[in-house]
Scaffold this active site. Structure first.
Site, PDB file in Angstrom:
ATOM      1  CD  GLU A  63     -45.268  33.320  37.998  1.00  0.00           C
ATOM      2  OE1 GLU A  63     -45.178  33.511  39.132  1.00  0.00           O
ATOM      3  OE2 GLU A  63     -45.800  32.640  37.155  1.00  0.00           O
ATOM      4  CB  SER A  70     -54.421  40.630  33.997  1.00  0.00           C
ATOM      5  OG  SER A  70     -53.944  41.710  32.968  1.00  0.00           O
ATOM      6  CD1 TRP A 120     -43.969  41.632  30.908  1.00  0.00           C
ATOM      7  CD2 TRP A 120     -42.658  43.328  30.344  1.00  0.00           C
ATOM      8  NE1 TRP A 120     -43.756  41.638  29.656  1.00  0.00           N
ATOM      9  CE2 TRP A 120     -43.081  42.658  29.127  1.00  0.00           C
ATOM     10  CE3 TRP A 120     -41.921  44.653  30.280  1.00  0.00           C
ATOM     11  CZ2 TRP A 120     -42.674  43.119  27.868  1.00  0.00           C
ATOM     12  CZ3 TRP A 120     -41.731  45.071  28.814  1.00  0.00           C
ATOM     13  CH2 TRP A 120     -42.061  44.200  27.714  1.00  0.00           C
ATOM     14  CD  GLU A 170     -48.173  50.184  38.719  1.00  0.00           C
ATOM     15  OE1 GLU A 170     -48.470  49.237  39.416  1.00  0.00           O
ATOM     16  OE2 GLU A 170     -46.835  50.500  38.629  1.00  0.00           O
TER      17      GLU A 170
END
Length: 558
Positions: free
Chosen positions: A284, A289, A317, A541
């Site tokens: 968001e 993270s 993203w 990731e």
């Protein structure tokens, strides 16, 4: 008779090389194990990592590099019997570099590692270990590796134990070079969307469900075939093809772990067939993270007599959200912020596919989903979007796990991310492989001071190191694949593969750019695309510091 003695002599040399590598790696493992034992004690089995972040990062990277050295040694021992002579040299060169680095770091931060002078002297400081490190670190060895790289233009034809893996590599490489490479530069320079024919051809070839079980329409080929496919596609283009199969794999893993049987039968076959393109939406604008802090809300509601949830909030993203048919979205179903990770659920959000850089979707009930692509330096073709949900309705049957999946989304998403990290190891090695090939080719063709760049010692040395670090990252990733096939709890190895391979790809592409000189900065040469594409790898990731502390260090110290 002379050839017999020559072969026997060469065999003896290779045996000695492998033995020296084993000596170094065994010492490295003792150092790693002792460092982790002390680390567990001072961090209270990982609970106090945040009070020791710098050392925890050191431990995570040390363990990762030792794991890579062991993986490359194990591969070299097997490949040596199949005629590979360069890989044992690479294994020794890499082990020596990591041994030297670890000895220096441990000696400098002796107290932080909890070592005594005697312990260090009896491991990495032992006479035979130091002799092996000096032998492996000889620049002549690295230059010899570099000359071999230059001779074959950097192409990767390493031996693979599995015939299926070999056939997969050959067939995907042919597809990538004939179908993806010709459009890669155009898509990058003009920030275009992935051409539809690429998606359809990949679907026809079964690339979107390689590791999914056959009972749900997948190939059932396991993680190694999927990694090799990702690697070869990424060597042609990270944005046009290399990342296309990552998102389906993430959702496939989440559905297999927590989806109801009805959901598996409904969603897995069309995802595996490439009929449904997938996007993943977790991040968001104010939450990256720290996934447990997600604020996008999903509130129970009924629309037209149909039970479900309405989504409200923003996401950032979300790669491929425009073209995607479905978005796997993590949202807060427990409004109490103290619920953290235990208040999140995973939804499958259906939408129409849209081309271009922006879209808007309006539901008959009044719900709206808007998306706008975020301009980026590289990694073009898929586009990453800012999303805004305004009372956007999702039926209850699209909650992954249905009633049993309520508030369990965080754990399902993390399981999917583990697969994504493994695949990112493949993406990184593929991109680095492309950089190595164009750099070796350029070194052959470009002349300076009356000679090809390939004739200069420093060029050979640099290409030798590039190839060696690439081999270590590749075989760490390959080793993680079957480990995760057997036990998805082996996710820490996948995280290590992601960590090492992504750093390696950034460094290799930039080294390749320097070998190109001024032309490395021009878009005329593909190396400039590889450099900007590689920059994203340590971010997605699991951004590098979080991956080191919250995934790898936490798992090792627990």
């Amino acid at each position: 008779m002379e050839s017999f003695f020559t072969l026997a002599y060469e065999e003896s040399l290779m045996t000695d090389v492998l033995q020296q590598t084993t000596t170094i790696v065994d010492a490295l493992q003792k150092v790693r194990d002792e460092a982790l034992r002390y680390g567990r004690r001072v961090t209270d089995t990982g609970k106090g990592i945040d009070a020791h972040q710098v050392q925890a990062e050191r431990l995570a990277y040390l363990a990762t590099e030792v794991e890579a050295a062991r993986a490359l040694l194990t591969y070299a021992q097997a490949a040596h019997g199949h005629g590979e002579t360069q890989t044992p040299e690479m294994a020794l060169s890499f082990a020596a570099e990591i041994g030297h680095k670890s000895l220096s770091q441990a000696d400098t931060h002796l107290a932080d590692f909890g070592f005594t002078e005697a312990f260090l002297a009896d491991t990495l400081g032992r006479a035979d270990v130091k002799a092996a490190i000096r032998s492996g670190a000889q620049e002549s060895r690295c230059r010899q590796i570099g000359r071999a790289v230059i001779a074959n233009r950097g192409v990767n034809n390493c031996w693979l134990e599995s015939e299926v893996a070999m056939m997969t590599r050959d067939s995907v490489r042919q597809f990538a070079r004939s179908e993806v490479s010709p459009v890669a530069e155009r898509v990058h320079r003009h920030d275009e969307l992935i051409p539809e024919p690429i998606i359809h051809k990949m679907a026809d070839l079964g690339y979107f469900g390689m590791s999914a079980p056959e009972e749900y329409g997948g190939g059932g080929m396991g993680n190694l075939a999927m990694i090799i496919t990702t690697e070869e596609l990424s060597a042609a283009s990270l944005g046009v093809a290399g990342s296309l199969i990552t998102r389906p794999e993430i959702l496939i893993k989440a559905l297999l772990r927590g989806g109801s049987e009805a959901q598996k039968k409904k969603w897995l076959p069309p995802i595996a067939a490439g009929q449904l393109m997938v996007a993943i939406s977790v991040t968001e604008p104010d939450t990256g993270s720290d996934v447990a802090s997600v604020q996008c809300r999903a509130e129970a509601a009924s629309v037209g007599g149909k039970p479900g949830f309405v989504l409200n909030g923003s996401k950032a993203w979300c790669t491929f959200a425009g073209r995607a048919n479905i978005i796997a979205l993590l949202a807060r179903t427990n409004p109490d912020p103290r619920s953290g990770a235990r208040g999140l659920s995973l939804f499958i959000v259906e939408k129409d596919p849209f081309p271009g850089h922006s879209f808007e979707l309006r539901q008959p009930s009044g719900g709206v989903l808007q998306g706008n692509a975020i301009p980026t330096l590289g990694y073009r073709g898929m586009h990453s979007y800012m999303l805004n949900f305004d009372n956007y309705f999702v039926p209850a049957e699209n909650l992954v796990g249905e009633e049993n999946g309520l508030h369990k989304g965080f754990y399902l998403q993390m399981a999917g991310f583990a697969a994504g990290r493994l695949q990112t190891g493949g993406r990184a090695t593929g991109l680095a492989q492309a950089a190595l090939e164009v750099s070796a080719t350029y070194a052959n063709e470009r002349k300076q001071f009356g000679s090809p760049l390939a004739d200069f010692q420093l060029t050979q040395y640099k290409l030798g190191r590039m190839a060696t670090h690439l081999a270590a990252a590749r075989h760490l990733t390959y080793a993680a694949a079957p480990a995760m096939d057997k036990d998805e709890a082996a996710a820490v190895t996948a995280a290590m593969a992601k960590l090492l391979a992504c750093d390696m790809a950034v460094w290799v592409t930039q080294e390749g750019q320097l070998l190109h000189g001024g032309w490395g900065y021009g878009e005329e040469y593909a190396i400039s695309r590889y450099v900007v594409d590689a920059l994203v790898l340590p971010i997605f990731e699991g951004v590098k510091p979080i991956l080191e502390l919250k995934v790898i260090a936490r798992a090792l110290l627990a």
